[in-house]
Write a protein that holds these residues in place. Structure first.
Motif, mmCIF file in Angstrom:
data_model
loop_
_atom_site.group_PDB
_atom_site.id
_atom_site.type_symbol
_atom_site.label_atom_id
_atom_site.label_comp_id
_atom_site.label_asym_id
_atom_site.label_seq_id
_atom_site.Cartn_x
_atom_site.Cartn_y
_atom_site.Cartn_z
ATOM 1 N N THR A 174 -63.689 50.052 -36.867
ATOM 2 C CA THR A 174 -62.785 50.695 -35.925
ATOM 3 C C THR A 174 -62.456 49.664 -34.855
ATOM 4 O O THR A 174 -63.347 49.116 -34.215
ATOM 5 C CB THR A 174 -63.433 51.935 -35.294
ATOM 6 O OG1 THR A 174 -63.670 52.894 -36.332
ATOM 7 C CG2 THR A 174 -62.529 52.551 -34.230
ATOM 8 N N VAL B 60 -67.709 49.192 -34.489
ATOM 9 C CA VAL B 60 -66.614 48.965 -33.555
ATOM 10 C C VAL B 60 -66.420 47.471 -33.313
ATOM 11 O O VAL B 60 -67.375 46.732 -33.100
ATOM 12 C CB VAL B 60 -66.875 49.679 -32.213
ATOM 13 C CG1 VAL B 60 -65.749 49.389 -31.219
ATOM 14 C CG2 VAL B 60 -67.005 51.186 -32.434
ATOM 15 N N SER C 254 -58.124 51.986 -37.361
ATOM 16 C CA SER C 254 -58.909 51.311 -38.395
ATOM 17 C C SER C 254 -58.018 50.996 -39.578
ATOM 18 O O SER C 254 -57.137 51.786 -39.929
ATOM 19 C CB SER C 254 -60.077 52.183 -38.852
ATOM 20 O OG SER C 254 -60.752 51.588 -39.943
ATOM 21 N N SER D 191 -68.375 58.882 -38.547
ATOM 22 C CA SER D 191 -67.418 58.061 -39.286
ATOM 23 C C SER D 191 -67.810 57.974 -40.753
ATOM 24 O O SER D 191 -68.988 57.933 -41.101
ATOM 25 C CB SER D 191 -67.355 56.654 -38.696
ATOM 26 O OG SER D 191 -66.532 55.815 -39.487
ATOM 27 N N ALA E 294 -58.767 56.651 -36.252
ATOM 28 C CA ALA E 294 -59.431 55.645 -37.083
ATOM 29 C C ALA E 294 -59.775 56.202 -38.461
ATOM 30 O O ALA E 294 -59.578 55.530 -39.487
ATOM 31 C CB ALA E 294 -60.700 55.144 -36.389
ATOM 32 N N GLU E 295 -60.291 57.432 -38.518
ATOM 33 C CA GLU E 295 -60.650 58.023 -39.804
ATOM 34 C C GLU E 295 -59.409 58.278 -40.656
ATOM 35 O O GLU E 295 -59.413 58.043 -41.873
ATOM 36 C CB GLU E 295 -61.428 59.322 -39.584
ATOM 37 C CG GLU E 295 -62.766 59.144 -38.880
ATOM 38 C CD GLU E 295 -63.694 58.213 -39.631
ATOM 39 O OE1 GLU E 295 -64.279 58.625 -40.640
ATOM 40 O OE2 GLU E 295 -63.830 57.043 -39.194
ATOM 41 N N ASN F 207 -51.005 51.448 -37.291
ATOM 42 C CA ASN F 207 -51.787 52.059 -36.222
ATOM 43 C C ASN F 207 -51.045 52.070 -34.891
ATOM 44 O O ASN F 207 -51.183 53.009 -34.097
ATOM 45 C CB ASN F 207 -53.125 51.324 -36.069
ATOM 46 C CG ASN F 207 -54.089 51.636 -37.190
ATOM 47 O OD1 ASN F 207 -54.073 52.736 -37.747
ATOM 48 N ND2 ASN F 207 -54.930 50.686 -37.542
ATOM 49 N N HIS G 68 -61.478 58.393 -32.734
ATOM 50 C CA HIS G 68 -62.228 58.729 -33.948
ATOM 51 C C HIS G 68 -61.294 59.295 -35.010
ATOM 52 O O HIS G 68 -61.307 58.853 -36.173
ATOM 53 C CB HIS G 68 -63.330 59.741 -33.618
ATOM 54 C CG HIS G 68 -64.013 60.314 -34.824
ATOM 55 N ND1 HIS G 68 -64.918 59.596 -35.576
ATOM 56 C CD2 HIS G 68 -63.916 61.535 -35.421
ATOM 57 C CE1 HIS G 68 -65.363 60.345 -36.579
ATOM 58 N NE2 HIS G 68 -64.758 61.530 -36.503
ATOM 59 N N HIS H 170 -69.414 54.678 -36.107
ATOM 60 C CA HIS H 170 -68.370 53.671 -36.264
ATOM 61 C C HIS H 170 -68.947 52.273 -36.051
ATOM 62 O O HIS H 170 -69.755 52.053 -35.145
ATOM 63 C CB HIS H 170 -67.259 53.878 -35.223
ATOM 64 C CG HIS H 170 -66.412 55.079 -35.451
ATOM 65 N ND1 HIS H 170 -65.115 54.996 -35.896
ATOM 66 C CD2 HIS H 170 -66.680 56.403 -35.295
ATOM 67 C CE1 HIS H 170 -64.603 56.216 -35.984
ATOM 68 N NE2 HIS H 170 -65.546 57.087 -35.629
ATOM 69 N N ARG I 178 -58.389 54.970 -42.110
ATOM 70 C CA ARG I 178 -59.207 54.544 -43.252
ATOM 71 C C ARG I 178 -58.676 55.155 -44.546
ATOM 72 O O ARG I 178 -58.529 54.474 -45.566
ATOM 73 C CB ARG I 178 -60.658 54.978 -43.051
ATOM 74 C CG ARG I 178 -61.369 54.331 -41.894
ATOM 75 C CD ARG I 178 -62.803 54.837 -41.777
ATOM 76 N NE ARG I 178 -63.276 54.732 -40.408
ATOM 77 C CZ ARG I 178 -63.685 53.591 -39.851
ATOM 78 N NH1 ARG I 178 -63.676 52.480 -40.552
ATOM 79 N NH2 ARG I 178 -64.095 53.573 -38.606
#
Length: 276
Positions: free
Chosen positions: A220, A242, A215, A68, A23-24, A188, A20, A240, A27
């Motif tokens: 995600t 996904v 992400s 998210s 991914a955030e 990533n 989480h 999210h 973004r």
């Protein structure tokens, strides 16, 4: 990584909570990258603003630990001289990475690309393939009536996701080398490995082989066929979207230890850690 520094990543295990946060953070980073980053010879990239501690703190504050944000919007960093619009690029498979260190403290983290499996499908008389880097530009020159920062222009260098990284310790000595091929997923891949090595204190081979996740300011993305698939329900509970996808990384990592160097080569593709 600045967003992740606001969270005690070391207290988290590889799992949905860590995914989480990564991914955030991704973004937010990809949103700013898409708007502002292009060849600095052609556009005024607000590097000072994008790396300003106050700005980074304000961006990190946008992360809700329980939900998210969906698609992040670009920020408004200080010290700007221009405003441009951006677009993202796709994934390719013509990139390679090597990490090298020696006993004298010399180190190289190098990522190289011809952008596709056979580049531009043209070979010189000397026997090497020409690259296809034109595809790293944004194909649209404008977006919503605004010029795209990474649009095609003569003599311009395209934006790249390549992220060869050298980490120094508090004494300014070599600690780690990380890098990977993988198109726009490279960022990533490198972040995951750095979190594994720096926060979770994992052996570099273990960190490299962790499931890939993150992400690009869209869904995600979790690596299909790995333990990461089990994180899907918990992430969806946080809002999210996904997507399970193949993530054919090629991460190469080296960590300096008191006993010598320890290496890790991604088992997903060709590569091996060797030393003497």
């Amino acid at each position: 990584m600045s967003t992740l520094e606001t969270q005690d990543m070391a207290a988290l295990k590889p799992g949905p909570e860590a995914a989480h946060w990564v991914a955030e953070a991704g973004r937010l980073a990809y949103a700013d990258r898409g708007l502002y980053v292009a060849d600095p010879a052609f556009v005024s990239v607000p590097v000072r603003g994008l790396t300003d501690p106050g700005y980074l703190k304000s961006r990190a504050a946008l992360v809700d630990p329980n939900k998210s944000m969906g698609k992040a919007q670009p920020g408004d960093p200080p010290f700007q001289k221009t405003f441009l619009w951006g677009a993202s690029e796709g994934v390719e498979n013509g990139t390679s990475h090597i990490s090298i260190a020696d006993r004298n403290g010399n180190a190289v983290s190098m990522t190289t690309t011809i952008e596709d499996g056979f580049g531009a499908r043209l070979m010189t008389k000397g026997g090497f393939l020409l690259n296809n880097e034109l595809t790293d530009f944004s194909f649209a020159a404008t977006d919503d009536g605004k010029p795209v920062a990474n649009r095609v222009e003569g003599g311009k260098r395209p934006r790249s996701s390549m992220a060869p990284t050298i980490v120094l310790d508090s004494n300014n000595k070599l600690y780690a080398l990380v890098g990977s091929p993988g198109g726009s997923l490279i960022i990533n891949y490198v972040v995951k490995t750095l979190v594994g090595i720096l926060d979770w204190k994992l052996d570099p081979q273990v960190a490299v082989d962790l499931p890939n996740f993150g992400s690009r300011n869209g869904p995600t993305e979790l690596e299909a066929g790995t333990e990461a698939e089990t994180w899907k329900p918990a992430l969806e509970a946080k809002g999210h979207e996904v997507r399970l996808i193949d993530k054919n990384s090629g991460i190469q990592a080296i960590v300096a230890t008191p006993a010598g160097f320890v290496g890790g080569a991604d088992s997903r593709r060709e590569g091996v850690a060797i030393g003497s």
